[in-house]
Design an enzyme around this catalytic site. Structure first.
Site, PDB file in Angstrom:
ATOM      1  CB  CYS A   1       4.345   9.101   6.841  1.00 21.81           C
ATOM      2  SG  CYS A   1       5.778   8.603   7.738  1.00 21.81           S
TER       3      CYS A   1
ATOM      4  CB  CYS B   1       7.423   1.706   2.478  1.00 20.28           C
ATOM      5  SG  CYS B   1       6.407   2.844   3.362  1.00 20.28           S
TER       6      CYS B   1
ATOM      7  CD  GLU C   1       7.076  13.617  10.775  1.00 26.27           C
ATOM      8  OE1 GLU C   1       5.947  13.351  10.358  1.00 26.27           O
ATOM      9  OE2 GLU C   1       8.015  12.802  10.743  1.00 26.27           O
TER      10      GLU C   1
ATOM     11  CE  LYS D   1       1.281   5.532   2.115  1.00 27.07           C
ATOM     12  NZ  LYS D   1       1.492   6.656   3.026  1.00 27.07           N
TER      13      LYS D   1
HETATM   14 FE1  HC0 Z   1       6.030   4.760   2.155  1.00 30.45          FE
HETATM   15 FE2  HC0 Z   1       5.716   7.234   2.447  1.00 30.45          FE
HETATM   16  S1  HC0 Z   1       7.671   6.130   2.714  1.00 30.45           S
HETATM   17  S2  HC0 Z   1       4.600   5.695   3.656  1.00 30.45           S
HETATM   18  O1  HC0 Z   1       6.689   3.777   3.518  1.00 30.45           O
HETATM   19  O2  HC0 Z   1       6.219   8.699   4.862  1.00 30.45           O
HETATM   20  O3  HC0 Z   1       3.635   3.348   1.199  1.00 30.45           O
HETATM   21  O4  HC0 Z   1       7.632   3.812  -0.101  1.00 30.45           O
HETATM   22  O5  HC0 Z   1       5.172   6.488  -0.134  1.00 30.45           O
HETATM   23  O6  HC0 Z   1       3.228   8.762   1.753  1.00 30.45           O
HETATM   24  O7  HC0 Z   1       7.237   9.270   0.953  1.00 30.45           O
HETATM   25  C1  HC0 Z   1       4.605   3.761   1.517  1.00 30.45           C
HETATM   26  C2  HC0 Z   1       7.011   4.068   0.772  1.00 30.45           C
HETATM   27  C3  HC0 Z   1       5.464   6.220   0.936  1.00 30.45           C
HETATM   28  C4  HC0 Z   1       4.144   8.228   2.014  1.00 30.45           C
HETATM   29  C5  HC0 Z   1       6.621   8.553   1.512  1.00 30.45           C
HETATM   30  C6  HC0 Z   1       5.950   8.207   3.922  1.00 30.45           C
END
Ligand code: HC0
Length: 571
Positions: A298, A502, A278, A357
């Site tokens: 993401c 997240c 990115e 997700k």
């Molecule tokens: Fe997240 Fe991710 S940081 S979206 O917020 O970018 O769910 O914890 O795993 O894929 O690494 C959520 C958290 C993840 C992904 C990462 C991102």
């Protein structure tokens, strides 16, 4: 300020306070059910009723404003009886199958029943049997459990600006549902799961993936891989009674190994990889006049929001897949090649704080040659459930290490879990690359914080990079509207679908939603502590990432990277 006397205790409070807020100030606890501070203060459940001297009838304390000289009583026999009766009426039309309910032992209705002394069912409502809406890949809605508190409706509309659900019908037929009798699947729902976090009962919850994971673990032909998101490690402990903000990375890895996963990798590794891709994409767009501002891609809740409400910004999205999808693609290519495994025999399970997700892994963009990058997503809550079901004594587990090579990560990877983290991680790497040397600066405090929309200008090699951060889709809307109106301009924007990022995802442990401010602070603090404790804190310094490029990908944005790690969303 006004003076208010509650149960004989006099307090001075701002004149805009409600009786409920004033009581809190006086140290008096008034029970509530539908109340959500500032978001849902509607007096719907009538559990918080109080007596006010000189005012006829009992009044709901969450809606009634204070006045000078007010005298309030919160604990008379009349009030106790009224609260109990109101609760009994709610229970009369509730599916009381508590033993098998997903929220058994963590249900506000259950604890209120105990608190208010309900020890028999005196009334029966119509108890119409509704079918459960489980067509969405992420969220299940059970109207039989709903208490019509409207918290989910308020969060969905007021906070997230999604408007997927509302109140329909009248009388006993009243329910919370998408319009026109649709399933959530066909509604504007973005699967963020913020409704789940505020539901006091088991009326809305994530689509279960535990069964398919149990099956995969029991299948000898399958090589089952777990990967854990940044934000899970600072919240999972809460499910086992540990203090909020405990960092349980090592115990979580140990638990997954005991559960029978063949390898345990860290999504933080893939977060580092995302920064490489990115960051390079941003530099490329800056140099070659690409579409700006570039917006992070993401958070699948955010992607769904962008597709449904702001399709004109789709070309602004980074083409990077989210880190856990990148991890899935790598496990089934790079790792499979290294270990001599057939990709078809590999089963990838993402442990995520997120419900969206579950939607993301079903997207047609997220597979290769008919093989899905990721096969299942367990929320933090689902993982905790499995650990308990398997009889693992989580709190007393030793700390264990992730497997190599996809388990090695940096502080930049872990901060992805909090709002502003992806931006900061990107800046740590982009600044070094542009300046052509390793800068001492690691912390970019200017992009941290928990406010809904933040902006900063970062000087890199004499260039002003204008950045913005939004968390929660309601805040993203505010930012995008300003950009559309030409009021602001940026080079790079981070958007996370959930308020706080997240750490506050729709799959995280559920607490009293009126205390979530504190929970957010403690989890965010833990994320930055985890970052500080790691020896390497910049993604491009991760030796396993360097090796991955040497051995497999070539360079960021290479053809192979594009094939495996990037995608396109269409309008
Ligand atoms: Fe997240 Fe991710 S940081 S979206 O917020 O970018 O769910 O914890 O795993 O894929 O690494 C959520 C958290 C993840 C992904 C990462 C991102």
């Amino acid at each position: 300020k006004v003076r208010v006397t509650i149960d004989g205790i006099t307090v001075e409070v701002p004149s805009h306070y409600t009786v409920l807020e004033a009581a809190k100030e006086a140290g008096i606890d008034i029970p509530t059910l539908c109340y959500l501070k500032e978001i849902n203060q509607i007096g719907a459940c009538r559990i918080c009723v109080v007596e006010i001297e000189g005012v006829r009838n009992l009044q709901t304390s969450c809606t009634y404003p204070v006045f000078d000289g007010m005298k309030v009583y919160t604990n008379t026999a009349k009030i106790r009886e009224a609260r109990k009766l109101n609760l009994e009426l709610i229970l009369s039309n509730h599916d009381r199958s508590c033993l098998t309910c997903i929220r058994n032992t963590n249900c506000e209705l259950q604890s209120l029943s105990k608190k208010l002394g309900v020890n028999e069912i005196r009334f029966e409502g119509e108890n119409i049997k509704y079918s459960i809406d489980n067509a969405s890949p992420a969220i299940v809605r059970d109207p039989n459990k709903c208490v019509l508190c409207r918290r989910c409706v308020s969060v969905c509309s007021e906070v997230q600006n999604v408007f997927a659900i509302g109140m329909v019908n009248r009388g006993f037929k009243t329910m919370v549902a998408p319009s026109f009798g649709r399933s959530l699947k066909d509604s504007p729902c973005i699967s963020c799961g913020q409704c789940i976090e505020v539901c006091p009962v088991g009326a809305i919850y994530e689509k279960d993936h535990t069964k398919r994971v149990y099956e995969a673990l029991a299948d000898e032909k399958k090589y089952v891989v777990a990967q854990t998101a940044p934000a899970v490690r600072v919240a999972l402990g809460e499910e086992f009674g540990m203090p909020i903000g405990s960092i349980v990375t090592g115990k979580m890895v140990a638990a997954l190994k005991r559960m029978g996963f063949d390898a345990v990798f860290d999504t933080d590794f893939a977060a580092d990889l995302t920064i490489m891709e990115e960051g390079s994409e941003l530099l490329e767009r800056l140099k070659n006049g690409g579409k700006l501002p570039m917006i992070t891609s993401c958070s699948p809740g955010w992607i769904a929001f962008c597709e449904k409400y702001y399709p004109e910004f789709i070309d602004n999205l980074s083409t990077c897949k989210s880190p856990h999808m990148m991890m899935g693609a790598l496990v089934k290519s790079y790792y499979a090649e290294k270990e001599g495994l057939n990709p078809e025999d590999i089963y990838v399970v993402s442990i995520m704080p997120c419900t969206a997700k579950k939607l993301e892994i079903e997207r047609p963009e997220m597979q290769h040659n008919g093989i899905k990058d990721v096969d299942a997503v367990l929320t933090t809550r689902e993982l905790a459930r499995m650990i308990k079901e398997m009889g693992i004594d989580f709190v007393n587990l030793p700390d264990e290490e992730y497997d190599e090579p996809l388990g090695m990560s940096t502080g930049a990877g872990v901060i992805f879990g909090a709002t502003g983290g992806v931006m900061e991680a990107a800046l740590r790497t982009v600044a070094d690359i542009v300046e052509g040397r390793e800068l001492d600066k690691v912390d970019f405090e200017e992009v941290r914080g928990l406010e809904g929309v933040r902006e900063a200008t970062i000087k890199i090699d004499g260039m002003d990079i204008k950045v913005a951060i939004a968390n929660g889709t309601g805040n993203a809307k505010k930012l995008l509207d300003k950009i559309k109106a030409g009021e602001v301009e940026y080079h790079f924007i981070e958007v996370m679908g959930c308020p706080g990022g997240c750490i506050m995802g729709g799959g995280q442990p559920i607490h009293n939603p009126n205390e979530m401010g504190k929970v957010k602070e403690l989890r965010a603090k833990a994320i930055y502590e985890a970052d500080k404790s790691l020896p390497i804190r910049k993604s491009h310094k991760n030796p396993a990432i360097q090796k991955l490029y040497e051995e497999f990908l070539g360079s960021p944005l290479s053809e192979k990277s594009h094939h495996l790690l990037h995608t396109h969303y269409s309008k």
